[in-house]
Design a protein around this motif. Sequence first.
Motif: not given
Lengths: 589, 347, 238
Positions: C21-24, C210-218
Amino acid sequence: MSPRTLRLVAIAAVVLIAAAPFLLQPFTITLMNYIGVFALIALGLVLLTGIGGMVSFGQTAFMGIAAYSTAWVSAIMGYSPWAGLVLAIVLSGAVAAALGAITLKLQGHFLSISTVAWGIAIYFTFGNIEGLGRNSGIASIPPISVGTVALVDSNQIYYLIWAMLIGAMWLAHNMLDSRVGRAMRALRGGNSMVESLGVDAFRIRLATFVIAAILAGLSGWLYTHLGRFISPVEFDVTRGIEYLMMAMVGGAGYLAGAVVGSGLITLLKNAVQDYLPLIAPGSAGQLEIVVYSAIFILFLQRARNGIVPYIAALLPDVVHERPAEAEPLPRRTQPAPGKVLLEVEAAQKRFGGLAAVNNVSFEVMSGEILGLIGPNGAGKSTMFNLVTGAMPLSAGKVTFDGRDITRARQRKIAEAGVARTFQHVKLRPNMTLLDNVLLGTYARTKAGFFSGALGLDAAEEKRARYEAMRQLERVGLGDKPFELAGNLPLGNQRVLEIARALAADPVLLVLDEPAAGLRKQEKAALSALLKSLREEHLTILLVEHDMEFVMGLVDRIVVMEFGTKLCEGDPASVRADARVQEAYLGGVV
Amino acid sequence: MTADIAAILAVDGIATGAIYVLIALGFVLIFAVTRVIFVPFGDIAAFTALTVAALELKQVPGTVGLVAALAVLATLVEVVSLLRARSPGRIPKALVFYLVLPLAAAGAVWLTAGHALPMALRIVLSLVLILPVAPLLDRIVYRPIADASVLLLLTVSMALHFALVGLGLLFFGPEGVRTETLTDATFEFGSVFVPGQTVMIVGAALLFSALLYLFFEFTLTGKALHATAINRTGARLMGIRPERAGTIAYLLGSLLAGVSGILIAPVNTIFYDSGFLIGLKAFVGAIIGGLVSFPVTALGSVLVGLLESFASFQSSAYKEVIVFSILIPVLLWRSYTTVHSEEDTEE
Amino acid sequence: MALLAIEDFSVSYGKAEAVRSVSVEVEKGRIATVIGPNGAGKTSLLNAAIGLLPASGRVIYDGEDISRLDVEQRVEMGFCLVPERRELFGEMSVEDNLRLGAYSHRRAHAQNKRSLDEIYDRFPRLMERRRQAAGTLSGGERQMLALGRALMARPKLLMLDEPSLGLAPLITREILATLPSLCENGVSILLVEQNARAALETADFGYVMETGDIVRSGPADALIHDPMLITTYLGGHG
């Protein structure tokens, strides 16, 4: 469904089969006879194709060899068909062993093509031998006699055929659930994993091939004395693909697939012969083969695993018993800590002009955890493959526990006590967690094909199962031992590989990126596990990218870059090294 | 064996080998682009021979019905898959390609079949008619399982071959045919007479080898085909459709099989099921080339022709046994010289 | 508006989820980067975005939902990927590789010729080796060729998967340095990198996976000073 109900169902099936001649029309029994005979050759194809991953189009050659052997012995030489059986089995097995020894080194489709080649060559040979009736074949073959009773009637030979089929299925079932059977099931998907566990993959392939040929031979023997006439046409490649079709339509991955497929195709053939003339008078014979081929193609397109898995999905799940406590398997004595366990001297590996590993030397001391780090493409995985014997060195020397293993085969290195995991996880996704870990005990156990098939391995098997269960529990995967490995998340698949490696009771554990894909707590648990293994004086060599994980775990680090060793030392000094920072961060921090 | 006999056998072997060259090149072409070992190649060659023979006898060849049936089936498969993919916009183009064009070819032959036609026209009509066969089979049989392992595709190929043999008997009947010779001229080289037919066969093999070479070396389409063979993912990322590349490969393959069928028909009696052995021997040549190299394949095929020719002189009963037994050492040699990637093997 | 929006994207292998469930998003004319360790799912994300892997979720490109289109159609729309394994045509010459890059508009001969000259101007090394087989190139040259081949398609959006893989830091820099100039020519870029610092120095916006998830963005310049990232990438407190 519990194992007990399963046994009851099996007994009921056997009783039904035994009662069939009293309940069914003679014509139906004749059909059943052919179903049984074809199921035997299809059973061999199930073992070969579905289980072992080798597709043979030439299986009828073995059926033919057996058929001609027994026809010659009984019809021409005038001996008993039972003498024919001996010759049939010996000859089909021996020809298979010889052909297998030559061709089983071939991979995938090359192997299958070779089966077409020798299938055709053997077929043409039958048609050209003067003493075997050339293309017109051999007629007036005597029936099989049991005591003084000649099995002429289809009701009589029926019992012989089905007794042999049920016996063969029972033996095959036992074998697949044994030590070598698991190795057989693990053949599909490449050799490197099975060899890394000490399995001689070629030997297992050859044995599978010979077993399949003997089953084809048995089928040929029964076929000959059932129809009492044979000619080369019955053993050509067209028939070969029909039997393959039976196995694959039934379900090539399942023993029951042989019977289901044989039954279905034989009944279908019968129906086609009845009804096609009504639909297409005059051309029915031609259309028959078109119909079968079309059905086969459709199955291959839509249901590659055949019918059995669909039926199995409708039935209640079989309840497995968790392995019970048993006497542990014997363990190795670990070398005293602090000695040089593995010594790599000036190792080199070239691929064409490219040096993936160039002049790298390092030592692993017993009882320590050594981390091998470096940017992607630095040659770490190649280094691992050199140490474990998966790839030969171009130059240099590797010594393990005082033994030169530079040229040793992977399997021998495994037997010496090196167990590994892979960067691209190599599990058998269609085997259970427990079976995957049981594969790890291969080099520690002994049962062979016969003891496995006859069930004489029960005591050892119990110990191995307990050991596998213990390792599963140890890595934290003990709650669902009968889940299929393919259903695990990627991170846990890596952990499962560690359990498999531990089941081999190694001296040196070689781990390729064990923490990749794990979450934070899982990483912590893995770290704790590896530390506890160090407490037991197990030596560990690992490649890992997660620096936090590495720094908190290992005793020493070797850094590689572009195939060479950059530096080595304890975590703190490596971290402070300017060259390492340059390699990792691509510049000054 | 005297030198004269050896020379005659050699000429004979080279002619047979040249036929195998044509088919073997097709094997390599299709395998390289699609990973399919197209076992029914020989069948298509045999069907072409039977088509020419029927036209000679002013009969409607069975191929007309075969192509029509395949066209209808392929169209159905394609339309269903387009509807499933929710792209009905592509249906008209699919209809033209899978239905109209093959039926036009079939129709043309059907209308002209009753008349006395010049030989050249008979040959052209037969080739036009045979051309859609392989692409149609591709659409019906292989396209739905394009991602399957080589082994599974091979199994499907074997089944398809038997289906075609059955259809061959249905559409062409059991009689064998031998067509009119293309030329009656003979050439004399020293003491050996070489029939003009042989010269034509060798010439055609050379011509088509050269054309294939030019196609792959100097056209972007040829390079795209080659690229698909080398690296399928890479090709897709360039917008090269593997299916389209496959269709072109099958068309070329049909053409090669057709030409070889036309060339062999005046020399050998061809039955509906003669294709398998011809194809398999050509396949030995293709294996010698490792299913990759065109030049080595051509050499290998000539070698098979020579071997067959000399073997049939020594022991005609066992010539097939000898020819197919040679495949095993060749496979072993190939297997050792080919690097196998573990990731390719099926789980 | 974003040129590329990957929304609620999940990629699975069997039952194992590689991307959850990643959004980019990638803004027009900008460079976005996804960084993270091996096995985080970065490559799966890109391969699924171009259509090589099946995924659930949506890919919006230039305002249009392209989730149902096949790879070739996406490429024809100017949406291109330079994959992690480069996927060059090893036995073919450098020039043939480049010319195949323009396959999606193969009829525009004059324009393709111009593109080819531009690529040779940008990477003179490829010019020198244009007759050589792609398989014989060094790692850095391969990456240049892979990038050049993708540029021949005249992409509007270019995804780069680990351009630094196996390259010396100097060469990595050389290649990353060409990216901003591409943006000036109207190419937007999604860069996936393990070499976090180099990637963040080049990009405008960053995501940490990390392991399939976005853990930080900016914004990239904020992430580059994030103490948590420094820890993850060198361990301890380096």
